[in-house]
Design an enzyme around this catalytic site. Structure first.
Site, PDB file in Angstrom:
ATOM      1  N   GLY A  11      -0.469  79.655 147.709  1.00 37.05           N
ATOM      2  CA  GLY A  11      -1.415  80.172 146.727  1.00 37.05           C
ATOM      3  C   GLY A  11      -2.703  80.626 147.385  1.00 37.05           C
ATOM      4  O   GLY A  11      -2.909  80.460 148.591  1.00 37.05           O
ATOM      5  N   ASP A  31       5.436  73.780 149.684  1.00 35.60           N
ATOM      6  CA  ASP A  31       5.507  74.595 148.477  1.00 35.60           C
ATOM      7  C   ASP A  31       6.825  74.276 147.798  1.00 35.60           C
ATOM      8  O   ASP A  31       7.700  73.648 148.397  1.00 35.60           O
ATOM      9  CB  ASP A  31       5.395  76.091 148.792  1.00 35.60           C
ATOM     10  CG  ASP A  31       4.645  76.842 147.693  1.00 35.60           C
ATOM     11  OD1 ASP A  31       4.842  76.490 146.512  1.00 35.60           O
ATOM     12  OD2 ASP A  31       3.876  77.759 148.006  1.00 35.60           O
ATOM     13  N   ALA A  66      -0.790  74.288 141.252  1.00 40.02           N
ATOM     14  CA  ALA A  66      -1.130  74.227 139.823  1.00 40.02           C
ATOM     15  C   ALA A  66      -0.371  75.301 139.080  1.00 40.02           C
ATOM     16  O   ALA A  66       0.039  76.310 139.662  1.00 40.02           O
ATOM     17  CB  ALA A  66      -2.631  74.417 139.620  1.00 40.02           C
ATOM     18  N   THR A 107     -10.619  72.534 137.029  1.00 37.09           N
ATOM     19  CA  THR A 107     -11.032  73.813 136.451  1.00 37.09           C
ATOM     20  C   THR A 107     -12.157  73.676 135.429  1.00 37.09           C
ATOM     21  O   THR A 107     -12.333  72.617 134.815  1.00 37.09           O
ATOM     22  CB  THR A 107      -9.807  74.474 135.762  1.00 37.09           C
ATOM     23  OG1 THR A 107     -10.207  75.643 135.061  1.00 37.09           O
ATOM     24  CG2 THR A 107      -9.162  73.526 134.752  1.00 37.09           C
ATOM     25  N   ASP A 108     -12.864  74.779 135.226  1.00 37.08           N
ATOM     26  CA  ASP A 108     -13.870  74.868 134.166  1.00 37.08           C
ATOM     27  C   ASP A 108     -13.243  74.756 132.780  1.00 37.08           C
ATOM     28  O   ASP A 108     -13.923  74.445 131.800  1.00 37.08           O
ATOM     29  CB  ASP A 108     -14.627  76.202 134.271  1.00 37.08           C
ATOM     30  CG  ASP A 108     -13.697  77.408 134.253  1.00 37.08           C
ATOM     31  OD1 ASP A 108     -12.706  77.398 135.019  1.00 37.08           O
ATOM     32  OD2 ASP A 108     -13.943  78.366 133.500  1.00 37.08           O
ATOM     33  N   TYR A 131      -3.681  74.775 129.079  1.00 36.68           N
ATOM     34  CA  TYR A 131      -4.057  74.709 130.498  1.00 36.68           C
ATOM     35  C   TYR A 131      -5.193  73.703 130.707  1.00 36.68           C
ATOM     36  O   TYR A 131      -5.112  72.819 131.565  1.00 36.68           O
ATOM     37  CB  TYR A 131      -4.470  76.107 130.979  1.00 36.68           C
ATOM     38  CG  TYR A 131      -5.033  76.150 132.385  1.00 36.68           C
ATOM     39  CD1 TYR A 131      -4.282  75.750 133.480  1.00 36.68           C
ATOM     40  CD2 TYR A 131      -6.333  76.613 132.623  1.00 36.68           C
ATOM     41  CE1 TYR A 131      -4.786  75.803 134.767  1.00 36.68           C
ATOM     42  CE2 TYR A 131      -6.849  76.671 133.906  1.00 36.68           C
ATOM     43  CZ  TYR A 131      -6.078  76.258 134.971  1.00 36.68           C
ATOM     44  OH  TYR A 131      -6.597  76.299 136.238  1.00 36.68           O
TER      45      TYR A 131
END
Length: 289
Positions: A11, A31, A66, A107-108, A131
């Protein structure tokens, strides 16, 4: 050389981590798919994770894996929980058993995004999308099962791989104008800057939850205009509201309207500073050539 397990090595962030840490540690890249030089690992399988951790005996596990397809997850809830919550739980269990530090990227989207001032690490999360909910569950599992951990919440990430910047540049090749939302606020953050922050924290015992984004803030439409300016594109950016965008794209998941994170913990506990977002995107566009 001390070993680090890197999940999701293919990623955007996984690639940046490789550039940042390869000279300091022996990286065991993993991975989900079998590839040359990469160890196959399904982080949703606790036995697989434990087996690899016991074999490698890493000083740290850096979780860059993710499920990030925000819209898709609204109808793919089980897989979202498996990758974004159970995966980090398994890595946390393995890290504790082998005495490794765990770096987990969040994450935000753990915030609902209706604030009026930058979110700090002491603000209460309240996600509104699948999410966001599954990423918050992942954070909770890390706190529950890992002993020594760094959780870094980031936002609007771009780097070596598929991302918003490259999408806009590709559109500019055959469109005279594009429509982009102008009422979602946040901070574009380069994987280069985030990988630097992870590299900075890793050798320390400065554990906990950190916000990790570039300095400053903007909206998606203004960000697009800056991308085009730096890349010498003449494509016009039409500013539209989220409501207008959702009317044309009814399948899109709810997104935080206000997504600005303040790197408060880094500022309270260290002298590490992220670059301003303008400088970070300028560097990125320059390197794209």
């Amino acid at each position: 050389m001390e070993k680090i397990i890197v999940t999701g090595c293919n990623g955007q962030l996984g690639r940046a981590i490789n550039k940042e840490l390869a000279s300091k540690y022996e990286l065991v890249n993993t991975d989900v798919f079998q590839q040359e030089g990469i160890t196959p690992l399904d982080i949703t399988n606790v036995d697989q994770v434990l087996k690899l951790a016991r074999e490698v005996k890493p000083v740290a596990i850096v979780n860059c894996a993710a499920y990030t397809a925000v819209d898709k997850q609204e109808s793919d809830v089980d897989l979202s929980y498996k990758i974004n919550a159970i995966g980090p739980r398994n890595l946390a269990i393995a890290a504790t058993e082998t005495g490794a530090k765990l770096v987990h990227v969040s994450t935000d989207y753990v915030f609902e995004g209706n604030g009026t001032k930058p979110y700090i690490e002491f603000d209460k999360p309240n996600p509104v999308s699948v999410y966001g909910k599954t990423k918050l569950a992942g954070e909770e599992f890390v706190k529950q099962f890992a002993k020594d951990f760094f959780i870094l919440r980031t936002a609007w990430l771009y780097g070596d791989g598929k991302n918003f910047v490259k999408t806009m540049l590709a559109l500019s090749e055959n469109h005279d104008e594009v429509s982009v939302v102008n009422d979602q606020l946040g901070t574009p953050t380069s994987t280069y800057e985030l990988a630097k922050a992870i590299g900075y924290l890793l050798p320390t015992e400065n554990y906990g939850i950190f916000h990790g984004t570039c300095e400053g803030s903007t909206n998606w439409a203004d960000f697009t205009e800056e991308i085009f300016r730096l890349a010498g594109k003449s494509t016009k950016v039409n500013h539209v509201t989220t409501k207008e965008y959702q009317e044309k794209n009814p399948q899109s998941a709810p997104r935080p309207a206000y997504s600005i994170l303040e790197n408060y913990m880094l500022k309270l506990t260290s002298d590490f500073m992220f670059a301003d977002w303008h400088d970070a995107i300028e560097r990125y566009i320059r390197e794209l050539g």
